[in-house]
Motif scaffolding. Structure first.
Motif, PDB file in Angstrom:
ATOM      1  N   HIS A 121       6.331   2.892   3.561  1.00 49.20           N
ATOM      2  CA  HIS A 121       5.949   2.673   2.473  1.00 49.20           C
ATOM      3  C   HIS A 121       4.597   3.650   1.873  1.00 49.20           C
ATOM      4  CE1 HIS A 121       3.493  -0.527   4.712  1.00 49.20           C
ATOM      5  NE2 HIS A 121       2.858   0.073   4.130  1.00 49.20           N
ATOM      6  N   VAL A 122       4.320   4.026   3.172  1.00 46.86           N
ATOM      7  CA  VAL A 122       3.240   5.111   1.988  1.00 46.86           C
ATOM      8  C   VAL A 122       3.689   6.056   1.421  1.00 46.86           C
ATOM      9  CG1 VAL A 122       1.466   6.713   3.289  1.00 46.86           C
ATOM     10  CG2 VAL A 122       1.293   4.323   3.744  1.00 46.86           C
ATOM     11  N   GLU A 123       3.687   6.273   0.566  1.00 47.93           N
ATOM     12  CA  GLU A 123       4.346   7.362  -0.667  1.00 47.93           C
ATOM     13  C   GLU A 123       3.200   8.868  -0.754  1.00 47.93           C
ATOM     14  OE1 GLU A 123       5.118   5.853  -4.770  1.00 47.93           O
ATOM     15  OE2 GLU A 123       5.796   3.777  -3.621  1.00 47.93           O
ATOM     16  N   ILE A 124       2.359   9.046  -0.538  1.00 45.65           N
ATOM     17  CA  ILE A 124       1.025   9.480  -0.645  1.00 45.65           C
ATOM     18  C   ILE A 124       0.025   9.670  -0.272  1.00 45.65           C
ATOM     19  CG2 ILE A 124       2.433  10.085  -3.133  1.00 45.65           C
ATOM     20  CD1 ILE A 124      -0.483   9.169  -4.450  1.00 45.65           C
ATOM     21  N   LYS A 125      -0.837  11.042   0.286  1.00 42.35           N
ATOM     22  CA  LYS A 125      -1.401  10.594   0.878  1.00 42.35           C
ATOM     23  C   LYS A 125      -2.364  11.443  -0.230  1.00 42.35           C
ATOM     24  CE  LYS A 125       0.525  12.740   3.510  1.00 42.35           C
ATOM     25  NZ  LYS A 125       2.467  13.037   3.038  1.00 42.35           N
ATOM     26  N   ARG A 126      -3.738  11.386   0.093  1.00 48.11           N
ATOM     27  CA  ARG A 126      -4.908  11.756  -1.565  1.00 48.11           C
ATOM     28  C   ARG A 126      -6.511  12.258   0.015  1.00 48.11           C
ATOM     29  NH1 ARG A 126      -7.226   8.906  -6.102  1.00 48.11           N
ATOM     30  NH2 ARG A 126      -6.119   7.001  -4.754  1.00 48.11           N
ATOM     31  N   LEU A 127      -6.753  13.787   0.171  1.00 50.30           N
ATOM     32  CA  LEU A 127      -7.653  14.357   0.383  1.00 50.30           C
ATOM     33  C   LEU A 127      -9.465  13.953  -0.405  1.00 50.30           C
ATOM     34  CD1 LEU A 127      -6.787  16.734   3.044  1.00 50.30           C
ATOM     35  CD2 LEU A 127      -7.059  14.663   3.331  1.00 50.30           C
ATOM     36  N   ILE A 132       1.091  -1.293  -0.157  1.00 49.04           N
ATOM     37  CA  ILE A 132       0.188   0.126   0.057  1.00 49.04           C
ATOM     38  C   ILE A 132       0.812   1.411   0.232  1.00 49.04           C
ATOM     39  CG2 ILE A 132      -1.436   0.884   0.680  1.00 49.04           C
ATOM     40  CD1 ILE A 132      -2.552  -1.521   0.356  1.00 49.04           C
ATOM     41  N   ARG A 133       0.312   1.942  -1.000  1.00 53.47           N
ATOM     42  CA  ARG A 133       1.209   3.574  -1.395  1.00 53.47           C
ATOM     43  C   ARG A 133       1.039   4.813  -1.187  1.00 53.47           C
ATOM     44  NH1 ARG A 133       0.208   4.321  -6.465  1.00 53.47           N
ATOM     45  NH2 ARG A 133       2.150   6.370  -6.055  1.00 53.47           N
ATOM     46  N   ASP A 134       0.072   4.336  -1.154  1.00 58.07           N
ATOM     47  CA  ASP A 134      -0.738   5.254  -1.603  1.00 58.07           C
ATOM     48  C   ASP A 134      -2.258   5.199  -0.849  1.00 58.07           C
ATOM     49  OD1 ASP A 134      -2.717   7.557  -2.336  1.00 58.07           O
ATOM     50  OD2 ASP A 134      -2.983   6.813  -5.026  1.00 58.07           O
ATOM     51  N   VAL A 135      -2.613   6.047   0.151  1.00 58.68           N
ATOM     52  CA  VAL A 135      -4.356   6.087   0.875  1.00 58.68           C
ATOM     53  C   VAL A 135      -4.296   7.526   0.449  1.00 58.68           C
ATOM     54  CG1 VAL A 135      -4.698   5.876   3.193  1.00 58.68           C
ATOM     55  CG2 VAL A 135      -3.311   4.308   2.635  1.00 58.68           C
ATOM     56  N   LEU A 136      -6.144   6.881   0.532  1.00 57.85           N
ATOM     57  CA  LEU A 136      -7.128   8.348  -0.021  1.00 57.85           C
ATOM     58  C   LEU A 136      -7.822   8.637   1.494  1.00 57.85           C
ATOM     59  CD1 LEU A 136      -8.937  10.224  -1.735  1.00 57.85           C
ATOM     60  CD2 LEU A 136     -10.255   7.895  -2.213  1.00 57.85           C
ATOM     61  N   ILE A 137      -7.963   9.477   1.906  1.00 56.67           N
ATOM     62  CA  ILE A 137      -9.180   9.698   3.318  1.00 56.67           C
ATOM     63  C   ILE A 137      -9.437  10.461   2.701  1.00 56.67           C
ATOM     64  CG2 ILE A 137      -8.827  10.859   5.619  1.00 56.67           C
ATOM     65  CD1 ILE A 137      -5.362  11.050   5.524  1.00 56.67           C
ATOM     66  N   THR A 138     -11.350   9.731   3.432  1.00 57.12           N
ATOM     67  CA  THR A 138     -12.470  10.283   2.330  1.00 57.12           C
ATOM     68  C   THR A 138     -13.318  10.182   3.615  1.00 57.12           C
ATOM     69  OG1 THR A 138     -14.250  10.173   0.357  1.00 57.12           O
ATOM     70  CG2 THR A 138     -13.048   8.202   1.210  1.00 57.12           C
ATOM     71  N   GLY A 139     -15.048  10.451   3.230  1.00 55.46           N
ATOM     72  CA  GLY A 139     -15.985   9.928   3.928  1.00 55.46           C
ATOM     73  C   GLY A 139     -16.935   9.408   3.168  1.00 55.46           C
ATOM     74  N   GLY A 140     -18.459  10.548   3.386  1.00 60.32           N
ATOM     75  CA  GLY A 140     -18.243  11.900   3.961  1.00 60.32           C
ATOM     76  C   GLY A 140     -17.451  12.536   3.727  1.00 60.32           C
ATOM     77  N   ASP A 141     -17.043  13.812   4.554  1.00 59.35           N
ATOM     78  CA  ASP A 141     -15.834  14.632   3.674  1.00 59.35           C
ATOM     79  C   ASP A 141     -14.448  14.487   4.506  1.00 59.35           C
ATOM     80  OD1 ASP A 141     -14.632  17.497   2.920  1.00 59.35           O
ATOM     81  OD2 ASP A 141     -16.626  17.013   1.576  1.00 59.35           O
ATOM     82  N   ALA A 142     -13.853  13.934   3.640  1.00 58.83           N
ATOM     83  CA  ALA A 142     -12.712  14.065   4.874  1.00 58.83           C
ATOM     84  C   ALA A 142     -12.079  15.276   5.691  1.00 58.83           C
ATOM     85  CB  ALA A 142     -11.553  14.000   4.130  1.00 58.83           C
ATOM     86  N   LEU A 143     -12.376  16.087   5.558  1.00 56.62           N
ATOM     87  CA  LEU A 143     -12.406  17.549   5.574  1.00 56.62           C
ATOM     88  C   LEU A 143     -13.593  17.919   6.800  1.00 56.62           C
ATOM     89  CD1 LEU A 143     -10.302  19.831   3.249  1.00 56.62           C
ATOM     90  CD2 LEU A 143      -9.294  18.273   4.675  1.00 56.62           C
ATOM     91  N   MET A 144     -14.311  17.100   7.017  1.00 57.27           N
ATOM     92  CA  MET A 144     -14.969  17.435   8.068  1.00 57.27           C
ATOM     93  C   MET A 144     -14.492  16.681   9.779  1.00 57.27           C
ATOM     94  SD  MET A 144     -17.965  18.596   6.933  1.00 57.27           S
ATOM     95  CE  MET A 144     -17.149  19.823   6.780  1.00 57.27           C
ATOM     96  N   LEU A 145     -13.394  15.533   9.699  1.00 51.19           N
ATOM     97  CA  LEU A 145     -12.866  16.083  10.478  1.00 51.19           C
ATOM     98  C   LEU A 145     -11.623  17.517  11.485  1.00 51.19           C
ATOM     99  CD1 LEU A 145     -10.692  12.751   9.838  1.00 51.19           C
ATOM    100  CD2 LEU A 145     -12.803  13.339  10.548  1.00 51.19           C
ATOM    101  N   SER A 146     -11.171  17.799  12.628  1.00 52.19           N
ATOM    102  CA  SER A 146     -10.986  18.944  13.114  1.00 52.19           C
ATOM    103  C   SER A 146      -9.348  18.503  12.909  1.00 52.19           C
ATOM    104  CB  SER A 146     -10.605  18.523  14.243  1.00 52.19           C
ATOM    105  OG  SER A 146      -9.842  17.207  15.065  1.00 52.19           O
TER     106      SER A 146
END
Length: 427
Positions: free
Chosen positions: A243-249, A213-227
């Motif tokens: 091994h995580v190279e990039i993060k996505r929102l 796993i080199r790419d992780v997408l943070i979503t929901g709902g909406d990722a930016l509803m987190l604090s």
């Protein structure tokens, strides 16, 4: 006289210029229809006066000042969730009011004051159709709750995995606005609920154990509803996984709640490169001064921006609307990335267009505008089988000697397959 060889002929400089002028006139003629039509598709920047008048009316209703309006928490606290408030702010027919009251017994709805300010008076307004419930939601007999089978592609809490080297963390069911075409409306309850810290830690542990796993997408709902603090913690944990190279929102707040893109949030995001943020502008009217300012702040924080539009009947299923949308997005430094064919989610199938319409839109993008403004048209295969690109047919035939191509102008030509010929000769 200057001459040069052209297809075996000697052509004067004057003749070459005349040929170029004829070609330029031909190209100009191909875009005249769009130039005439685009004035009737105003962007949010072009409709600024109308939007500002709406904003002032909404602020007056709530007794709000400028500081209130620019506070994303105030926006969330004052989301419009009842017909009684809504009818004070936008014109509604009795049939529309009754439809909303019937739909809200089954499906939740909420609209931020900001997004409501973008709404035109016409019932066909693309903002209105995305934000306000309609009777068609209850008339859907073909949609299903989870067409992507996300429940069957979740090997750990909060995780959705469909591909070999990347996955999704679903962090919350909350959004700034509950879009009527939402693909995860099954998760939207009466209570906004983020994932627990324990669930997120289990998701992170799954990622740690799977080194592919080199790419992780943070979503929901909406990722930016987190604090901000929770976003910072989660991104830090991902940064600490080698091994995580990039993060996505995944977030729609640049469209529905641009006030969320605060300097404090941007300072958090700037700490964790590389970050890619994909949002969802669906119509040029959503490209406003406030959305531009939010995107400017994100870009200045080093965040790379992309857009994942959804093809929606009655909203953007016209080549000129999509062309203008993508051009407006490039002006605010958001790269058009995908156009998603709408999924058959229960309560939303009235938005689904034909696939032929999607292909026609792609036909009228390629060649007619810059390649940067041409996203990929995607159908999400059912049962979690992943994204499938749908393209116009440009390769008509091929063999070892040549390829028959169709250009964006639908001209057919023969192109030599030289690499294959060389391989055969060397063999």
């Amino acid at each position: 006289m200057h001459i040069y060889p052209n297809k075996g002929r000697l052509v004067s400089r004057e003749a070459r210029r005349e040929m170029a002028l004829q070609r330029a006139a031909e190209l100009k003629a191909r875009i005249i229809d769009y130039l005439d039509a685009r004035e009737a598709i105003p962007s949010g920047l072009e409709a600024a006066a109308e939007i500002e008048a709406n904003r002032q009316r909404i602020m007056a209703y709530f007794g709000a000042g400028e500081d209130d309006w620019q506070d994303w928490r105030w926006q969330l606290q004052h989301r419009i969730t009842s017909v009684a408030v809504l009818e004070e702010l936008v014109p509604l027919t009795e049939a529309e009011k009754e439809a909303i009251k019937r739909v809200e017994r089954t499906y939740r709805w909420a609209v931020s004051p900001y997004y409501l300010s973008l709404m035109g008076k016409d019932a066909a307004c693309p903002i209105r159709r995305q934000a306000l419930p309609s009777a068609a939601e209850l008339e859907d007999n073909t949609g299903v709750l989870d067409p992507m089978d996300e429940e069957l592609t979740s090997p750990a809490p909060a995780i959705t995995r469909r591909y070999p080297d990347r996955l999704i963390i679903n962090v919350t069911n909350q959004c700034a606005m509950y879009c009527r075409h939402c693909q995860r409306r099954r998760n939207i309850g009466e209570v906004d609920r983020g994932r627990s810290r324990r669930e997120l830690e289990q998701a992170l542990e799954y990622i740690r154990r799977n080194e592919e796993i080199r790419d992780v997408l943070i979503t929901g709902g909406d990722a930016l509803m987190l604090s901000d603090a929770m976003i910072d913690w989660l991104l830090t944990e991902l940064d600490n996984i080698p091994h995580v190279e990039i993060k996505r929102l995944g977030t729609r707040v640049p469209v529905t709640l641009p006030q969320r893109i605060t300097p404090a949030l941007c300072r958090v995001l700037a700490k964790h490169p590389p970050i890619y943020l994909n949002t969802q502008f669906n119509h040029p009217r959503e490209v406003t001064a406030a959305a531009k300012a939010a995107c400017d702040r994100l870009v200045q924080a080093g965040v790379v921006l992309g857009n994942q539009a959804v093809l929606l009947k009655g909203i953007n299923n016209h080549p000129f609307i999509m062309r203008k949308l993508n051009q407006e997005l490039l002006k605010i430094r958001v790269r058009p990335y995908y156009i998603f064919h709408a999924k058959p989610v229960k309560g939303t199938t009235h938005f689904i267009t034909s696939i032929d319409e999607g292909v026609e839109i792609m036909e009228k993008l390629r060649g007619y505008t810059s390649g940067l403004a041409v996203p990929t048209y995607i159908i999400n295969a059912p049962h979690g089988l992943g994204k499938t690109p749908i393209l116009p047919q440009y390769v008509l035939a091929r063999n070892d000697n040549q390829v028959v191509l169709r250009t964006w102008e639908k001209r057919t030509l023969f192109y030599p397959n030289l690499g294959c010929q060389k391989e055969q000769a060397e063999a």
